[in-house]
Design a protein around this motif. Sequence first.
Motif, PDB file in Angstrom:
ATOM      1  N   ARG A   1       2.678   9.601  29.297  1.00  0.00           N
ATOM      2  CA  ARG A   1       3.922   9.032  29.830  1.00  0.00           C
ATOM      3  C   ARG A   1       5.077   9.377  28.897  1.00  0.00           C
ATOM      4  O   ARG A   1       4.918   9.436  27.675  1.00  0.00           O
ATOM      5  CB  ARG A   1       3.803   7.517  29.998  1.00  0.00           C
ATOM      6  CG  ARG A   1       2.861   7.112  31.123  1.00  0.00           C
ATOM      7  CD  ARG A   1       2.900   5.615  31.370  1.00  0.00           C
ATOM      8  NE  ARG A   1       2.275   4.866  30.273  1.00  0.00           N
ATOM      9  CZ  ARG A   1       0.986   4.616  30.171  1.00  0.00           C
ATOM     10  NH1 ARG A   1       0.149   5.048  31.097  1.00  0.00           N
ATOM     11  NH2 ARG A   1       0.509   3.922  29.157  1.00  0.00           N
TER      12      ARG A   1
ATOM     13  N   VAL B   1       4.461  12.179  32.920  1.00  0.00           N
ATOM     14  CA  VAL B   1       5.286  11.423  33.862  1.00  0.00           C
ATOM     15  C   VAL B   1       6.224  10.499  33.097  1.00  0.00           C
ATOM     16  O   VAL B   1       5.791   9.727  32.234  1.00  0.00           O
ATOM     17  CB  VAL B   1       4.404  10.605  34.834  1.00  0.00           C
ATOM     18  CG1 VAL B   1       5.267   9.860  35.838  1.00  0.00           C
ATOM     19  CG2 VAL B   1       3.418  11.538  35.555  1.00  0.00           C
TER      20      VAL B   1
ATOM     21  N   ASP C   1       5.703   2.964  34.164  1.00  0.00           N
ATOM     22  CA  ASP C   1       4.646   2.314  34.929  1.00  0.00           C
ATOM     23  C   ASP C   1       3.643   3.307  35.514  1.00  0.00           C
ATOM     24  O   ASP C   1       2.800   2.925  36.334  1.00  0.00           O
ATOM     25  CB  ASP C   1       5.260   1.488  36.060  1.00  0.00           C
ATOM     26  CG  ASP C   1       6.119   0.340  35.540  1.00  0.00           C
ATOM     27  OD1 ASP C   1       5.757  -0.231  34.491  1.00  0.00           O
ATOM     28  OD2 ASP C   1       7.152   0.035  36.170  1.00  0.00           O
ATOM     29  N   SER C   2       3.737   4.546  35.132  1.00  0.00           N
ATOM     30  CA  SER C   2       2.846   5.572  35.667  1.00  0.00           C
ATOM     31  C   SER C   2       1.393   5.306  35.286  1.00  0.00           C
ATOM     32  O   SER C   2       1.097   4.733  34.230  1.00  0.00           O
ATOM     33  CB  SER C   2       3.267   6.947  35.132  1.00  0.00           C
ATOM     34  OG  SER C   2       2.278   7.917  35.413  1.00  0.00           O
TER      35      SER C   2
ATOM     36  N   THR D   1       9.199  12.860  37.163  1.00  0.00           N
ATOM     37  CA  THR D   1       9.741  11.509  36.979  1.00  0.00           C
ATOM     38  C   THR D   1       8.735  10.440  37.388  1.00  0.00           C
ATOM     39  O   THR D   1       8.515   9.468  36.658  1.00  0.00           O
ATOM     40  CB  THR D   1      11.038  11.350  37.787  1.00  0.00           C
ATOM     41  OG1 THR D   1      11.969  12.376  37.406  1.00  0.00           O
ATOM     42  CG2 THR D   1      11.664   9.979  37.519  1.00  0.00           C
ATOM     43  N   TYR D   2       8.114  10.618  38.557  1.00  0.00           N
ATOM     44  CA  TYR D   2       7.168   9.636  39.078  1.00  0.00           C
ATOM     45  C   TYR D   2       5.851  10.321  39.456  1.00  0.00           C
ATOM     46  O   TYR D   2       5.809  11.539  39.690  1.00  0.00           O
ATOM     47  CB  TYR D   2       7.740   8.917  40.311  1.00  0.00           C
ATOM     48  CG  TYR D   2       9.008   8.163  40.035  1.00  0.00           C
ATOM     49  CD1 TYR D   2       8.993   6.938  39.372  1.00  0.00           C
ATOM     50  CD2 TYR D   2      10.241   8.688  40.430  1.00  0.00           C
ATOM     51  CE1 TYR D   2      10.158   6.243  39.107  1.00  0.00           C
ATOM     52  CE2 TYR D   2      11.417   7.998  40.164  1.00  0.00           C
ATOM     53  CZ  TYR D   2      11.371   6.780  39.507  1.00  0.00           C
ATOM     54  OH  TYR D   2      12.534   6.109  39.238  1.00  0.00           O
ATOM     55  N   ASP D   3       4.802   9.535  39.562  1.00  0.00           N
ATOM     56  CA  ASP D   3       3.498  10.079  39.925  1.00  0.00           C
ATOM     57  C   ASP D   3       3.556  10.868  41.229  1.00  0.00           C
ATOM     58  O   ASP D   3       2.907  11.912  41.367  1.00  0.00           O
ATOM     59  CB  ASP D   3       2.466   8.956  40.066  1.00  0.00           C
ATOM     60  CG  ASP D   3       2.104   8.318  38.728  1.00  0.00           C
ATOM     61  OD1 ASP D   3       2.369   8.946  37.683  1.00  0.00           O
ATOM     62  OD2 ASP D   3       1.559   7.191  38.727  1.00  0.00           O
TER      63      ASP D   3
ATOM     64  N   ASP E   1       8.022   7.919  34.162  1.00  0.00           N
ATOM     65  CA  ASP E   1       7.979   6.511  34.559  1.00  0.00           C
ATOM     66  C   ASP E   1       7.039   5.714  33.643  1.00  0.00           C
ATOM     67  O   ASP E   1       5.856   6.044  33.510  1.00  0.00           O
ATOM     68  CB  ASP E   1       7.513   6.424  36.013  1.00  0.00           C
ATOM     69  CG  ASP E   1       7.452   4.999  36.527  1.00  0.00           C
ATOM     70  OD1 ASP E   1       8.092   4.116  35.921  1.00  0.00           O
ATOM     71  OD2 ASP E   1       6.762   4.772  37.541  1.00  0.00           O
TER      72      ASP E   1
ATOM     73  N   ASP F   1       5.707  12.689  42.333  1.00  0.00           N
ATOM     74  CA  ASP F   1       6.381  13.976  42.195  1.00  0.00           C
ATOM     75  C   ASP F   1       5.433  15.086  41.764  1.00  0.00           C
ATOM     76  O   ASP F   1       5.814  16.270  41.765  1.00  0.00           O
ATOM     77  CB  ASP F   1       7.521  13.877  41.176  1.00  0.00           C
ATOM     78  CG  ASP F   1       8.597  12.891  41.600  1.00  0.00           C
ATOM     79  OD1 ASP F   1       8.844  12.785  42.819  1.00  0.00           O
ATOM     80  OD2 ASP F   1       9.180  12.229  40.717  1.00  0.00           O
TER      81      ASP F   1
END
Length: 338
Positions: A280, A270, A274-275, A243-245, A272, A247
């Motif tokens: 993405r 990822v 905004d990653s 989900t997020y960097d 997100d 992670d």
Amino acid sequence: MSFTIALNFEDGITRFIQCNAGEKVLDAAYRQKVNLPMDCSDGVCGTCKCHCASGEYALGDDFIEDALSDDEAQARQVLTCQMVPCSDCVIDVPVAAAQCKTGLTTLDATVRAVDALSATAFELVIDADEPLAFLPGQYVNIQVPGTNQVRAYSFSSLPDNRECRFLIRNVPGGLMSQWLTQRARSGDRLTLSGPMGSFYLRGGERPLLMLAGGTGLAPMLSMLEALAAQGSQRPVTLLYGVTYDIDLVKTARLEAFREALVNFHWLPVVADADSACPQRGYVTAYLNDALLNQGDVDIYLCGPPPMVNAVAATLRERGIDPAGFWYEKFIASQSAAA
């Protein structure tokens, strides 16, 4: 000389036995108190029919076609009363373990370390009292200390070692997560039961496509360790979705596999927007034609149910029927893998 035979029962339990050179599987099982289905034991009735998922063996010709047809033999159906292994084998047994008077193996282990890899994942490292046999990709039930509850976790380490590793999702309020964060100490004792699961690495030469979501990376690490130990030349690509960097975990280990496996590549994905990651979104967006190889590919998929369902739907929409497709869904705080 002896061979290791993994007996996979239909209820997910796996039991390992040793089969001597020239010994029939049925005889080896009975010698080790596993009563595989049988009636005649002479290749006549077909009661002991199973499926050999991997490994080499000989059947001879001391059975009749009513017990095992040529088509069944071509599909790797075997009569365990006639099957003589020539290598380690995995055999699917079409009954529950209890019907064969066997069950889960229980053993104890000592906690070596609990490492917080990120805000969302731990690595639990234990030393089992004896080397633990399992198939790369399988899981084990771990009893939460101080309770009668168990939680299922896939191994992320190589089989047949005392050291076992697991990636565990940090579930806020979760029973195991609370124990890991608040009470676990090096030297604590744990009780394990297993191994279990039909999600495990098969043999072959086809390209491998691994799809992992979050801590669904764990069984993929175990498979990669096994491939590296075998000196495998198979092309392997791993898409690792989170989900997020923050992670993304075990990335250094994944990079090391580039050296250990000559045809290994991996990509983080990822969700997100905004990653900082170049990839993405979701892993389904990166299932390109080259990876799918017109269906001539073995796909291993482990992640939460929405991810598993999305990948399956994408394959259907694109008309891809993989040569091999194995998946495992996981749900937080569940006592056994789905």
